[in-house]
Design a protein around this motif. Structure first.
Motif, PDB file in Angstrom:
ATOM      1  N   LEU A   1       0.826  -1.205   0.000  1.00 61.44           N
ATOM      2  CA  LEU A   1       0.000   0.000   0.000  1.00 61.44           C
ATOM      3  C   LEU A   1       0.862   1.257   0.000  1.00 61.44           C
ATOM      4  O   LEU A   1       0.527   2.252  -0.667  1.00 61.44           O
ATOM      5  CB  LEU A   1      -0.927  -0.004   1.213  1.00 61.44           C
ATOM      6  CG  LEU A   1      -2.076  -1.014   1.168  1.00 61.44           C
ATOM      7  CD1 LEU A   1      -2.816  -1.037   2.511  1.00 61.44           C
ATOM      8  CD2 LEU A   1      -3.046  -0.675   0.039  1.00 61.44           C
ATOM      9  N   ALA A   2       1.966   1.237   0.726  1.00 64.40           N
ATOM     10  CA  ALA A   2       2.856   2.396   0.778  1.00 64.40           C
ATOM     11  C   ALA A   2       3.434   2.724  -0.592  1.00 64.40           C
ATOM     12  O   ALA A   2       3.678   3.897  -0.916  1.00 64.40           O
ATOM     13  CB  ALA A   2       3.984   2.140   1.774  1.00 64.40           C
ATOM     14  N   LYS A   3       3.627   1.694  -1.402  1.00 65.70           N
ATOM     15  CA  LYS A   3       4.144   1.897  -2.749  1.00 65.70           C
ATOM     16  C   LYS A   3       3.055   2.191  -3.770  1.00 65.70           C
ATOM     17  O   LYS A   3       3.358   2.593  -4.896  1.00 65.70           O
ATOM     18  CB  LYS A   3       4.909   0.645  -3.205  1.00 65.70           C
ATOM     19  CG  LYS A   3       6.208   0.409  -2.477  1.00 65.70           C
ATOM     20  CD  LYS A   3       6.969  -0.784  -3.050  1.00 65.70           C
ATOM     21  CE  LYS A   3       7.184  -0.674  -4.536  1.00 65.70           C
ATOM     22  NZ  LYS A   3       8.198  -1.578  -5.068  1.00 65.70           N
TER      23      LYS A   3
ATOM     24  N   ASP B   1       9.855  10.537  -1.916  1.00 68.95           N
ATOM     25  CA  ASP B   1       8.772   9.712  -2.466  1.00 68.95           C
ATOM     26  C   ASP B   1       7.965   9.014  -1.369  1.00 68.95           C
ATOM     27  O   ASP B   1       6.786   8.698  -1.572  1.00 68.95           O
ATOM     28  CB  ASP B   1       9.351   8.650  -3.411  1.00 68.95           C
ATOM     29  CG  ASP B   1       9.199   9.028  -4.873  1.00 68.95           C
ATOM     30  OD1 ASP B   1       8.707  10.139  -5.152  1.00 68.95           O
ATOM     31  OD2 ASP B   1       9.564   8.211  -5.743  1.00 68.95           O
ATOM     32  N   PHE B   2       8.608   8.766  -0.233  1.00 70.20           N
ATOM     33  CA  PHE B   2       7.938   8.032   0.842  1.00 70.20           C
ATOM     34  C   PHE B   2       7.758   8.900   2.091  1.00 70.20           C
ATOM     35  O   PHE B   2       7.699   8.392   3.210  1.00 70.20           O
ATOM     36  CB  PHE B   2       8.719   6.760   1.168  1.00 70.20           C
ATOM     37  CG  PHE B   2       8.616   5.714   0.098  1.00 70.20           C
ATOM     38  CD1 PHE B   2       7.594   4.788   0.108  1.00 70.20           C
ATOM     39  CD2 PHE B   2       9.526   5.682  -0.953  1.00 70.20           C
ATOM     40  CE1 PHE B   2       7.478   3.836  -0.894  1.00 70.20           C
ATOM     41  CE2 PHE B   2       9.424   4.735  -1.962  1.00 70.20           C
ATOM     42  CZ  PHE B   2       8.396   3.811  -1.932  1.00 70.20           C
ATOM     43  N   ALA B   3       7.635  10.194   1.887  1.00 72.89           N
ATOM     44  CA  ALA B   3       7.471  11.113   3.010  1.00 72.89           C
ATOM     45  C   ALA B   3       6.176  10.878   3.768  1.00 72.89           C
ATOM     46  O   ALA B   3       6.026  11.310   4.915  1.00 72.89           O
ATOM     47  CB  ALA B   3       7.534  12.555   2.505  1.00 72.89           C
ATOM     48  N   HIS B   4       5.233  10.158   3.138  1.00 74.81           N
ATOM     49  CA  HIS B   4       3.952   9.878   3.799  1.00 74.81           C
ATOM     50  C   HIS B   4       4.068   8.793   4.866  1.00 74.81           C
ATOM     51  O   HIS B   4       3.116   8.565   5.616  1.00 74.81           O
ATOM     52  CB  HIS B   4       2.916   9.448   2.756  1.00 74.81           C
ATOM     53  CG  HIS B   4       3.315   8.251   1.952  1.00 74.81           C
ATOM     54  ND1 HIS B   4       4.313   8.296   1.000  1.00 74.81           N
ATOM     55  CD2 HIS B   4       2.866   6.975   1.956  1.00 74.81           C
ATOM     56  CE1 HIS B   4       4.453   7.100   0.440  1.00 74.81           C
ATOM     57  NE2 HIS B   4       3.586   6.277   1.022  1.00 74.81           N
ATOM     58  N   LEU B   5       5.213   8.122   4.957  1.00 73.98           N
ATOM     59  CA  LEU B   5       5.404   7.060   5.947  1.00 73.98           C
ATOM     60  C   LEU B   5       6.046   7.631   7.214  1.00 73.98           C
ATOM     61  O   LEU B   5       7.176   8.124   7.176  1.00 73.98           O
ATOM     62  CB  LEU B   5       6.289   5.955   5.381  1.00 73.98           C
ATOM     63  CG  LEU B   5       5.682   5.063   4.301  1.00 73.98           C
ATOM     64  CD1 LEU B   5       6.722   4.060   3.822  1.00 73.98           C
ATOM     65  CD2 LEU B   5       4.453   4.339   4.817  1.00 73.98           C
ATOM     66  N   ASP B   6       5.344   7.525   8.324  1.00 72.22           N
ATOM     67  CA  ASP B   6       5.886   8.042   9.582  1.00 72.22           C
ATOM     68  C   ASP B   6       7.028   7.185  10.113  1.00 72.22           C
ATOM     69  O   ASP B   6       7.861   7.679  10.884  1.00 72.22           O
ATOM     70  CB  ASP B   6       4.779   8.119  10.641  1.00 72.22           C
ATOM     71  CG  ASP B   6       3.718   9.147  10.312  1.00 72.22           C
ATOM     72  OD1 ASP B   6       4.038  10.103   9.582  1.00 72.22           O
ATOM     73  OD2 ASP B   6       2.573   8.984  10.788  1.00 72.22           O
TER      74      ASP B   6
END
Length: 275
Positions: A53-55, A183-188
């Motif tokens: 989902l993160a990707k 690109d993955f800044a949405h992942l805490d």
């Protein structure tokens, strides 16, 4: 303003320990891997689904596995290899290709591997093992992470957003940590375990593109019985087909591209400020 979090380095044992503990706790780790980056997590279904989902991938997309270099043979069920294909030759080819650098093999899956990390092809349950090669310091990280979670394998995927999310025909893997983090800044809970010197990491693998690994299948050898077995490149990635053939030929093995691998993977380009 909070001070920036200092980077974790793949060649620092203390940083490797921090990243391994974070992975064991469920974090998604973007790790230095030969000359580029990968995403590595625990192999349990819930964490793999979250990484998908993160990707922006389909949530139930089948995953690949990685492990420390000495554990790779144990990921495969050698009793299910074709009688046309001597096990010793395949093992020697693995030693040669993983000894040189990053690569991937697809073959009969060890029985203990879970369904979400295996795929049935031609009636045979298979798995893909992606590894950085013998000399990469990420092997120490894998060993530490495996010890932390009590497993012999990890989930691995390319460090990129999925084309299903971006709409692009292809989304090459990242080879610069800064762009990956953006690109993955949405992942805490993203943990970056980076190359200390990215240019030096690329220079260490002059024969390899900075993209996802070439993947060779050995579970269904082709060709006439009187000829050397033919193995199939399912993905033409960082190592050129000619180099794979040069490694296979002395072992009496032929290699050819699968129909879906005619186009070699592209290398990610970056804007001038990131180069």
């Amino acid at each position: 303003m909070d001070a920036p979090t200092p980077p974790l380095y793949i060649d620092c044992p203390e940083d490797v320990a921090v990243a391994a503990r974070a992975l064991a706790g469920g974090a998604i780790v973007a790790a230095a891997f030969a000359n580029f980056y990968v995403i590595v997590t625990r192999p349990d279904p819930a964490t793999v689904r979250r990484a998908n989902l993160a990707k922006g991938r389909p949530v139930h997309q089948i995953g690949s596995i990685t492990t420390a270099i000495g554990r790779i043979p144990g990921m495969f069920d050698w009793t299910r290899i074709s009688p046309r294909l001597p096990v010793g030759r395949v093992r020697a080819l693995m030693d040669a290709l993983y000894g040189a650098g990053p690569f991937g093999f697809r073959g009969p899956a060890a029985e203990r591997l879970p369904e979400h990390l295996t795929q049935v092809d031609q009636g045979l349950r298979t798995t893909q093992v992606i590894a950085p090669g013998l000399t990469c310091p990420s092997n120490a990280f894998f060993e530490r992470a495996l010890a932390e979670i009590g497993s012999d394998h990890l989930y691995i995927t390319s460090a990129n957003r999925s084309r299903h999310l971006t709409g692009s025909a292809e989304e090459p893997a990242h080879w610069k940590a800064g762009a990956l983090a953006a690109d993955f800044a949405h992942l805490d809970d993203l943990v970056l375990l980076v190359h200390r010197d990215e240019a030096a990491a690329r220079a260490a693998y002059p024969a390899y593109l900075t993209t996802s690994v070439t993947l060779l299948s050995f579970h269904a050898p082709e060709g006439d019985l009187e000829e050397p077995p033919v193995l199939t490149v399912d993905r033409h990635g960082s190592l050129h087909l000619d180099d794979v053939r040069r490694a296979a030929a002395p072992l009496g093995l032929q290699v050819r591209l699968a129909g879906g691998a005619r186009q070699r993977l592209r290398v990610r380009g970056y804007a001038g400020a990131l180069v």
